[in-house]
Design a protein around this motif. Structure first.
Motif, short mmCIF file in Angstrom:
data_model
loop_
_atom_site.label_atom_id
_atom_site.label_comp_id
_atom_site.label_asym_id
_atom_site.label_seq_id
_atom_site.Cartn_x
_atom_site.Cartn_y
_atom_site.Cartn_z
N GLU A 1 -6.14 -5.36 8.58
CA GLU A 1 -5.41 -6.60 8.81
C GLU A 1 -3.98 -6.60 8.27
N VAL A 2 -3.62 -5.59 7.50
CA VAL A 2 -2.33 -5.62 6.83
C VAL A 2 -1.24 -4.99 7.69
N ASP A 3 -0.05 -5.60 7.62
CA ASP A 3 1.14 -5.04 8.25
C ASP A 3 1.89 -4.29 7.16
N SER A 4 1.83 -2.98 7.19
CA SER A 4 2.42 -2.17 6.12
C SER A 4 3.89 -2.44 5.92
N SER A 5 4.60 -2.77 6.99
CA SER A 5 6.03 -3.02 6.85
C SER A 5 6.31 -4.28 6.03
N ALA A 6 5.36 -5.17 5.92
CA ALA A 6 5.53 -6.41 5.15
C ALA A 6 5.26 -6.20 3.66
N LEU A 7 4.75 -5.04 3.27
CA LEU A 7 4.39 -4.81 1.88
C LEU A 7 5.60 -4.80 0.94
N SER A 8 6.77 -4.51 1.47
CA SER A 8 7.95 -4.48 0.62
C SER A 8 8.31 -5.88 0.10
N ALA A 9 7.77 -6.92 0.70
CA ALA A 9 8.02 -8.28 0.25
C ALA A 9 7.22 -8.63 -1.01
N PHE A 10 6.26 -7.79 -1.35
CA PHE A 10 5.41 -8.04 -2.52
C PHE A 10 5.98 -7.35 -3.75
N VAL B 1 -6.69 6.72 6.21
CA VAL B 1 -5.73 7.81 6.43
C VAL B 1 -4.43 7.28 7.01
N ALA B 2 -4.50 6.42 8.02
CA ALA B 2 -3.28 5.89 8.63
C ALA B 2 -2.50 5.05 7.62
N PHE B 3 -3.18 4.26 6.82
CA PHE B 3 -2.52 3.44 5.80
C PHE B 3 -1.83 4.34 4.78
N TYR B 4 -2.51 5.38 4.36
CA TYR B 4 -1.93 6.34 3.42
C TYR B 4 -0.63 6.92 4.00
N ARG B 5 -0.68 7.34 5.24
CA ARG B 5 0.51 7.94 5.89
C ARG B 5 1.64 6.92 6.01
N GLU B 6 1.30 5.66 6.29
CA GLU B 6 2.32 4.62 6.37
C GLU B 6 2.97 4.40 5.00
N LEU B 7 2.16 4.36 3.95
CA LEU B 7 2.71 4.18 2.61
C LEU B 7 3.65 5.31 2.24
N GLU B 8 3.33 6.52 2.69
CA GLU B 8 4.20 7.67 2.40
C GLU B 8 5.60 7.48 2.95
N THR B 9 5.74 6.72 4.02
CA THR B 9 7.04 6.53 4.67
C THR B 9 7.83 5.35 4.10
N LEU B 10 7.19 4.49 3.33
CA LEU B 10 7.86 3.29 2.81
C LEU B 10 8.62 3.61 1.52
N ASP B 11 9.66 2.81 1.28
CA ASP B 11 10.38 2.91 0.01
C ASP B 11 9.66 2.01 -0.99
N LEU B 12 8.88 2.62 -1.87
CA LEU B 12 8.11 1.89 -2.87
C LEU B 12 8.63 2.13 -4.28
N THR B 13 9.84 2.65 -4.40
CA THR B 13 10.35 3.05 -5.71
C THR B 13 10.39 1.91 -6.72
N ASP C 1 -1.97 10.25 -6.71
CA ASP C 1 -0.95 11.29 -6.73
C ASP C 1 0.26 10.90 -5.88
N MET C 2 0.01 10.34 -4.71
CA MET C 2 1.11 9.93 -3.83
C MET C 2 1.87 8.76 -4.43
N LEU C 3 1.16 7.75 -4.93
CA LEU C 3 1.82 6.58 -5.49
C LEU C 3 2.54 6.89 -6.80
N PHE C 4 2.05 7.84 -7.56
CA PHE C 4 2.73 8.26 -8.78
C PHE C 4 4.13 8.79 -8.44
N ALA C 5 4.22 9.53 -7.34
CA ALA C 5 5.50 10.11 -6.93
C ALA C 5 6.41 9.10 -6.25
N LYS C 6 5.85 8.08 -5.59
CA LYS C 6 6.65 7.18 -4.75
C LYS C 6 6.86 5.79 -5.30
N SER C 7 6.15 5.41 -6.36
CA SER C 7 6.20 4.03 -6.82
C SER C 7 6.14 3.98 -8.34
#
Length: 147
Positions: free
Chosen positions: A34-43, A63-75, A101-107
């Motif tokens: 149900e989540v729109d990954s592009s809207a997550l930056s508002a949180f 898997v798709a959600f993981y790949r979407e998160l990899e592309t977002l700027d979560l710094t 591991d992915m979120l440690f590197a990106k967020s």
């Protein structure tokens, strides 16, 4: 605001997501479908919940959600990961480790939590601590302006 995004097949991960949300009143629960990954930056914060499939893999729906998160700027986003698994597998809660591991590197990863299948009363203390550590990192990351 905090987004708690989870995937649950049997209800175990959903129950933990709901328990975490009870400690974080400014959170919103979202099933991954149900989540729109592009809207997550508002949180201000993002908490990801997943169970582990097979011997330490992500469930197909994550898997798709993981790949979407990899592309977002979560710094600047404070993140956390929790999940369920079975200790009789070699890679207990391996999906949590993959996201960690992915979120440690990106967020700004705050905390992780692994629970054996359905949480028990004794796990409630861990869930509360998880939420408290997340809240503390989130509070420390927000700017304070003095006038």
């Amino acid at each position: 605001m905090i987004a708690i995004v989870y995937h649950s097949a049997g209800g175990n991960t959903k129950a933990i997501a709901e328990a975490i949300a009870s400690f974080l009143p400014d959170s919103q629960l979202y099933r991954v479908s149900e989540v729109d990954s592009s809207a997550l930056s508002a949180f201000d914060g993002l908490i990801v919940g997943t169970y582990t499939w097979g011997n330490g893999e992500l469930p197909a729906k994550m898997v798709a959600f993981y790949r979407e998160l990899e592309t977002l700027d979560l710094t600047q986003t404070v993140t956390a990961v929790f999940g369920t698994g079975e200790t009789n597998y070699q890679h207990f809660c391996g999906a949590v480790d993959i996201f960690r591991d992915m979120l440690f590197a990106k967020s700004r990863l705050a905390v992780t939590l692994k629970i054996e299948q359905m949480y028990q009363e004794t796990d409630y203390v861990k869930i509360n601590r998880f939420a408290s550590l997340f809240r503390a990192k989130l509070s420390n990351s927000q700017e304070h302006t003095l006038s």
